[in-house]
Design an enzyme around this catalytic site. Sequence first.
Site, PDB file in Angstrom:
ATOM      1  N   SER A  79       7.553  51.075  36.552  1.00  0.00           N
ATOM      2  CA  SER A  79       7.284  52.459  36.142  1.00  0.00           C
ATOM      3  C   SER A  79       8.545  53.303  36.048  1.00  0.00           C
ATOM      4  CB  SER A  79       6.295  53.110  37.106  1.00  0.00           C
ATOM      5  OG  SER A  79       6.857  53.253  38.393  1.00  0.00           O
ATOM      6  N   SER A 125       9.843  56.275  33.359  1.00  0.00           N
ATOM      7  CA  SER A 125      10.272  57.610  33.785  1.00  0.00           C
ATOM      8  C   SER A 125      11.658  57.923  33.248  1.00  0.00           C
ATOM      9  CB  SER A 125      10.278  57.704  35.317  1.00  0.00           C
ATOM     10  OG  SER A 125       8.990  57.470  35.847  1.00  0.00           O
ATOM     11  N   GLU A 173       0.924  55.694  33.193  1.00  0.00           N
ATOM     12  CA  GLU A 173       0.697  57.137  33.319  1.00  0.00           C
ATOM     13  C   GLU A 173       1.948  57.966  33.026  1.00  0.00           C
ATOM     14  OE1 GLU A 173      -0.724  56.530  37.163  1.00  0.00           O
ATOM     15  OE2 GLU A 173       1.129  57.071  38.211  1.00  0.00           O
ATOM     16  N   GLU A 174       3.131  57.478  33.422  1.00  0.00           N
ATOM     17  CA  GLU A 174       4.349  58.248  33.157  1.00  0.00           C
ATOM     18  C   GLU A 174       4.626  58.353  31.654  1.00  0.00           C
ATOM     19  OE1 GLU A 174       6.311  59.989  35.286  1.00  0.00           O
ATOM     20  OE2 GLU A 174       4.939  59.485  36.913  1.00  0.00           O
ATOM     21  N   HIS A 207       5.489  38.776  38.684  1.00  0.00           N
ATOM     22  CA  HIS A 207       4.615  37.671  39.051  1.00  0.00           C
ATOM     23  C   HIS A 207       3.470  37.505  38.063  1.00  0.00           C
ATOM     24  CE1 HIS A 207       1.493  35.435  41.251  1.00  0.00           C
ATOM     25  NE2 HIS A 207       2.543  34.767  41.708  1.00  0.00           N
ATOM     26  N   GLY A 245      13.156  36.084  50.613  1.00  0.00           N
ATOM     27  CA  GLY A 245      11.999  35.299  50.179  1.00  0.00           C
ATOM     28  C   GLY A 245      11.045  36.033  49.265  1.00  0.00           C
ATOM     29  N   LYS A 299       6.211  27.758  36.410  1.00  0.00           N
ATOM     30  CA  LYS A 299       6.085  29.000  35.646  1.00  0.00           C
ATOM     31  C   LYS A 299       7.162  29.132  34.573  1.00  0.00           C
ATOM     32  CE  LYS A 299       3.976  31.157  39.675  1.00  0.00           C
ATOM     33  NZ  LYS A 299       4.146  32.104  40.807  1.00  0.00           N
TER      34      LYS A 299
END
Length: 362
Positions: free
Chosen positions: A98, A102, A129-130, A281, A307, A322
């Site tokens: 976010s 901004s 929302e920002e 993630h 970690g 991934k």
Amino acid sequence: MADHAISLAKEAVLKVSGDLPEGTPKIKGYDFNQGVDLQALLDSYITTGFQASSLGLAIQEINLMIEKRLEPVDEGAGKGSDDHRSKSGCTIFLGYTSNLISSGVRESIRYLVEHKMVDVIVSTAGGIEEDLIKCLAHTYLGEFSLLGKDLRQMGVNRIGNLLVPNDNYCKFEDWLMPILDQLLLEQNTQGTRWTPSKMIHRLGKEINNTESVCYWAYKNNIPVFSPALTDGSLGDMLYFHSYKSPGLVLDIVEDIRRINSQAVFAKRTGMIILGGGLIKHHICNSNLMRNGADHTVFVNTGQEFDGSDSGARPDEAVSWGKIKADSKPVKVYADASLVFPLIVAQTFALHADKLIAGRKTD
């Protein structure tokens, strides 16, 4: 005895080097005797060393995403898959936190979405929302050192060295509440099943402002996922609305199917992730469903010693499936506000003509 000691010291200091692999790049920076050429300056980063070289490698990796993106896709590929599957040669996932919305990085992100240069977006509640709030009121430049207790008395919120008057959120509530009423009405009368991505799509339509990322995502039908959509001012408003007019439901299960399908049925995938936490993630995990992304660029300042997933290097994601084991992922340790506009300049903006032309032929 002294001669032997000197001989050992000399041998240690003047140890003969072995040969480096053929083609190992030589370190050389930009020569300002050539004048001020920003294109050449950025091109020189890859042989400058340290994070400049990481930035150069990130630019190379994203340009490879763009090259693959422009490749044709077999029309029969992915038949029977979800309707929202990307039809580009490389499906590009863009994630951002976010604070970047901004900041002025919002304009770089909006450029990519406006010209449909990315396919899937993941952000936090604040990243949604920002963007919308900035269409209603301004964010200002302050200082990191401003005291929180003084700002609280003034009704001003601080995001790093950015200042957001609390009135901005009051304006957001005034704008949002009637829309939530309408979403609830459509749920109850038309059977609409709202998800976070469908809600964001609708908010992009309602804001109807060309400065907004969400607006262009709506116009170009680019899905924006935010699995923690309640974790911010939007959540505050949903909380208040649940007392005023109870019953609005957001289905996160439909959205997880939708984002995972974007990865599963893609020809190739690329991940550009600015920051860490949930957005990092969520994109990486969707690419686990295809046994890893083909291209990866992380930009963040996180370290791996605690970690955390935020600080993890790309190789950790390889261990989880991934990121593909044979790919060449890049992590740039930097503040995205410094480097992402430079990355866009050397990648998407540099190849804008080809990308826009390719979009017109779709």
